[in-house]
Design a protein around this motif. Sequence first.
Motif, PDB file in Angstrom:
ATOM      1  N   PHE A   5       0.859  -1.200   0.000  1.00 32.13           N
ATOM      2  CA  PHE A   5       0.000   0.000   0.000  1.00 32.13           C
ATOM      3  C   PHE A   5       0.887   1.240   0.000  1.00 32.13           C
ATOM      4  N   LYS A   6       1.572   1.427  -1.101  1.00 32.65           N
ATOM      5  CA  LYS A   6       2.559   2.496  -1.215  1.00 32.65           C
ATOM      6  C   LYS A   6       1.903   3.855  -1.458  1.00 32.65           C
ATOM      7  N   ILE A   7       2.691   4.909  -1.226  1.00 30.53           N
ATOM      8  CA  ILE A   7       2.294   6.271  -1.587  1.00 30.53           C
ATOM      9  C   ILE A   7       3.355   6.795  -2.554  1.00 30.53           C
ATOM     10  N   ILE A   8       2.903   7.265  -3.711  1.00 34.72           N
ATOM     11  CA  ILE A   8       3.823   7.765  -4.741  1.00 34.72           C
ATOM     12  C   ILE A   8       3.689   9.287  -4.814  1.00 34.72           C
ATOM     13  N   ASN A   9       4.799   9.975  -4.832  1.00 36.63           N
ATOM     14  CA  ASN A   9       4.794  11.442  -4.916  1.00 36.63           C
ATOM     15  C   ASN A   9       4.861  11.863  -6.377  1.00 36.63           C
ATOM     16  N   ASP A  10       3.778  12.429  -6.868  1.00 32.93           N
ATOM     17  CA  ASP A  10       3.671  12.821  -8.271  1.00 32.93           C
ATOM     18  C   ASP A  10       3.750  14.343  -8.386  1.00 32.93           C
ATOM     19  N   PRO A  11       4.571  14.878  -9.302  1.00 33.49           N
ATOM     20  CA  PRO A  11       4.709  16.340  -9.394  1.00 33.49           C
ATOM     21  C   PRO A  11       3.437  17.068  -9.831  1.00 33.49           C
ATOM     22  N   HIS A  13      -0.109  15.688  -9.458  1.00 33.50           N
ATOM     23  CA  HIS A  13      -1.273  15.479  -8.582  1.00 33.50           C
ATOM     24  C   HIS A  13      -0.933  15.383  -7.098  1.00 33.50           C
ATOM     25  N   GLY A  14       0.342  15.417  -6.752  1.00 34.11           N
ATOM     26  CA  GLY A  14       0.705  15.257  -5.349  1.00 34.11           C
ATOM     27  C   GLY A  14       0.815  13.785  -4.996  1.00 34.11           C
ATOM     28  N   PHE A  15       0.349  13.405  -3.802  1.00 33.96           N
ATOM     29  CA  PHE A  15       0.483  12.012  -3.356  1.00 33.96           C
ATOM     30  C   PHE A  15      -0.577  11.120  -3.994  1.00 33.96           C
ATOM     31  N   ILE A  16      -0.107  10.003  -4.537  1.00 27.91           N
ATOM     32  CA  ILE A  16      -0.977   8.994  -5.150  1.00 27.91           C
ATOM     33  C   ILE A  16      -0.941   7.747  -4.277  1.00 27.91           C
ATOM     34  N   ASN A  17      -2.109   7.277  -3.867  1.00 31.62           N
ATOM     35  CA  ASN A  17      -2.208   6.075  -3.031  1.00 31.62           C
ATOM     36  C   ASN A  17      -2.480   4.841  -3.885  1.00 31.62           C
ATOM     37  N   LEU A  18      -1.968   3.707  -3.436  1.00 31.17           N
ATOM     38  CA  LEU A  18      -2.274   2.425  -4.070  1.00 31.17           C
ATOM     39  C   LEU A  18      -3.176   1.650  -3.106  1.00 31.17           C
ATOM     40  N   PRO A  19      -4.507   1.713  -3.298  1.00 33.66           N
ATOM     41  CA  PRO A  19      -5.438   1.126  -2.322  1.00 33.66           C
ATOM     42  C   PRO A  19      -5.637  -0.385  -2.434  1.00 33.66           C
ATOM     43  N   HIS A  57       4.696   7.792 -15.896  1.00 35.44           N
ATOM     44  CA  HIS A  57       4.113   8.922 -15.150  1.00 35.44           C
ATOM     45  C   HIS A  57       2.618   9.035 -15.426  1.00 35.44           C
ATOM     46  N   HIS A  58       2.298   9.041 -16.727  1.00 36.25           N
ATOM     47  CA  HIS A  58       0.923   9.291 -17.162  1.00 36.25           C
ATOM     48  C   HIS A  58      -0.034   8.209 -16.679  1.00 36.25           C
ATOM     49  N   ALA A  59       0.393   6.942 -16.766  1.00 38.76           N
ATOM     50  CA  ALA A  59      -0.477   5.840 -16.345  1.00 38.76           C
ATOM     51  C   ALA A  59      -0.821   5.945 -14.858  1.00 38.76           C
ATOM     52  N   LEU A  60       0.170   6.285 -14.040  1.00 40.13           N
ATOM     53  CA  LEU A  60      -0.076   6.453 -12.607  1.00 40.13           C
ATOM     54  C   LEU A  60      -1.028   7.620 -12.344  1.00 40.13           C
ATOM     55  N   GLY A  61      -0.828   8.716 -13.077  1.00 43.59           N
ATOM     56  CA  GLY A  61      -1.688   9.891 -12.907  1.00 43.59           C
ATOM     57  C   GLY A  61      -3.126   9.615 -13.302  1.00 43.59           C
ATOM     58  N   ALA A  62      -3.318   8.901 -14.418  1.00 40.50           N
ATOM     59  CA  ALA A  62      -4.668   8.554 -14.877  1.00 40.50           C
ATOM     60  C   ALA A  62      -5.354   7.631 -13.869  1.00 40.50           C
ATOM     61  N   MET A  63      -4.572   6.704 -13.292  1.00 42.77           N
ATOM     62  CA  MET A  63      -5.127   5.804 -12.272  1.00 42.77           C
ATOM     63  C   MET A  63      -5.589   6.599 -11.044  1.00 42.77           C
ATOM     64  N   PHE A 173       4.708  19.809 -17.899  1.00 39.18           N
ATOM     65  CA  PHE A 173       6.090  19.528 -18.290  1.00 39.18           C
ATOM     66  C   PHE A 173       6.549  20.353 -19.498  1.00 39.18           C
ATOM     67  N   SER A 174       5.625  20.722 -20.378  1.00 40.40           N
ATOM     68  CA  SER A 174       6.009  21.546 -21.530  1.00 40.40           C
ATOM     69  C   SER A 174       6.088  23.022 -21.160  1.00 40.40           C
ATOM     70  N   GLY A 175       5.387  23.394 -20.082  1.00 39.20           N
ATOM     71  CA  GLY A 175       5.362  24.803 -19.682  1.00 39.20           C
ATOM     72  C   GLY A 175       4.325  25.612 -20.437  1.00 39.20           C
ATOM     73  N   VAL A 176       3.450  24.928 -21.194  1.00 37.70           N
ATOM     74  CA  VAL A 176       2.392  25.614 -21.954  1.00 37.70           C
ATOM     75  C   VAL A 176       1.146  25.673 -21.068  1.00 37.70           C
ATOM     76  N   SER A 177       0.858  26.843 -20.533  1.00 37.74           N
ATOM     77  CA  SER A 177      -0.184  26.980 -19.505  1.00 37.74           C
ATOM     78  C   SER A 177      -1.605  26.799 -20.036  1.00 37.74           C
ATOM     79  N   GLU A 178      -1.793  26.891 -21.354  1.00 43.90           N
ATOM     80  CA  GLU A 178      -3.150  26.775 -21.920  1.00 43.90           C
ATOM     81  C   GLU A 178      -3.805  25.433 -21.615  1.00 43.90           C
ATOM     82  N   GLY A 179      -3.010  24.404 -21.347  1.00 43.87           N
ATOM     83  CA  GLY A 179      -3.586  23.084 -21.092  1.00 43.87           C
ATOM     84  C   GLY A 179      -3.806  22.787 -19.621  1.00 43.87           C
ATOM     85  N   ASN A 180      -3.529  23.764 -18.771  1.00 39.07           N
ATOM     86  CA  ASN A 180      -3.618  23.523 -17.320  1.00 39.07           C
ATOM     87  C   ASN A 180      -5.070  23.576 -16.846  1.00 39.07           C
ATOM     88  N   ILE A 181      -5.786  22.497 -17.088  1.00 41.94           N
ATOM     89  CA  ILE A 181      -7.212  22.424 -16.744  1.00 41.94           C
ATOM     90  C   ILE A 181      -7.397  22.103 -15.257  1.00 41.94           C
TER      91      ILE A 181
END
Length: 403
Positions: A5-11, A13-19, A57-63, A173-181
């Motif tokens: 039951f790890k906690i992953i630090n993502d730049p 979304h912050g902390f991601i839990n594995l439940p 990175h992306h797969a963990l974030g989507a999860m 990561f690209s620094g293009v703020s238009e996509g920061n939803i």
Amino acid sequence: MTNKFKIINDPVHGFINLPHEIIFDVIEHPYFQRLRRISQTGLLNLIFPGATHTRFHHALGAMHLMFTALETLKLKGITISKEEEKSAMLAILLHDIGHGPFSHALENMLMDDWHHEKLSLLLMNKMNEQFGGELSMALEMFQGKYHRKFFNQLISSQLDVDRLDYLRRDSFFSGVSEGNINTQRIISMMNVSDEELVIDAKGIYSIENYLTARMFMYWQVYYHKTSALAEHLLVKILKRAKELVSEGKELPASENLKYFLHRNHFEKATGEDIQRFTELDDNDVIQAMKFWTTNEDFVLSYLCKCVIQRNLPKTIISSKPFEPDFIKEKITKTNEKFHIENGAELVDEISRSLLPYNSEKQPIYLLQKNGLKITLENSENQILSSSISQMNTKYILSFPREI
């Protein structure tokens, strides 16, 4: 015993839990660990230097967003079992497991028309065997066969957690703020009606903002003329390499990449095909391009130098196709400059098309206070939805800078 039951630090979304323990086991699997070496955005870092993040990175974030979405739906009274929660998280975690080196750019070059979703499904089935059938429900959700449709819509639709993560992540990561939803706001507006995913009507402007952000990210980042060119060059390099190999030329490359350069016709992938594919990553292609910069074949050598040395061809962009005579003139100049006869190999017209919102295919539904559903573009409160339902195409002509 390992604590799973790890906690992953993502730049992002912050902390991601594995439940669930199975999630830890899947992440540890070699198929998934390979995603650490598969770029999320191909060669985009040639244009936006910070865009070096990976499919891992992306797969963990989507999860993580899937878990957040399911928690939101539970708070709104939607019954979701622990098994369904686990399966939905596994399905989105593995949705990109079939991506090859540099993702979309080389998708059809290595294994003909084996789209990454087809490969993902194949690899998920293999993993399901290894995990004793624990991924069976996840596979149903991934394929849209599960009886509750909203699970598949959260995985793959015009408003899914896959898109919510990659827009925010690629923007970061690209620094293009238009996509920061605002992913949290969008997820908080999600609901379920008749087992289908809907959005509470009051969230309409967040959804329109998301659709326009996606449109801007495509034109400004993914379809940026240099980005489109770099992706096109990768495809041309592999195509040229396969042609030379078919003529009997020997090209230095890793054993796994060599296998795919020599192999054609993948109607039915063999066990060896799959094994070798899961050992391929971006490094194999980069290493090969470095070798090929000094190849005796002028076209292959020139294209590889363009990418490795970031000495990319010149590009011009247009809203309509270029005149054939104009393209012919560039080819003639290329032949004269390099004393070659196949200058057409170095002059290309590339097109990129985008339909920001498809009102026909899986439209986004708004849930009104009276319990009725209406499509986004039919809401009297919509501002942009009707105007972003038009296909837009841009044309890019590339040719050697030397001419």
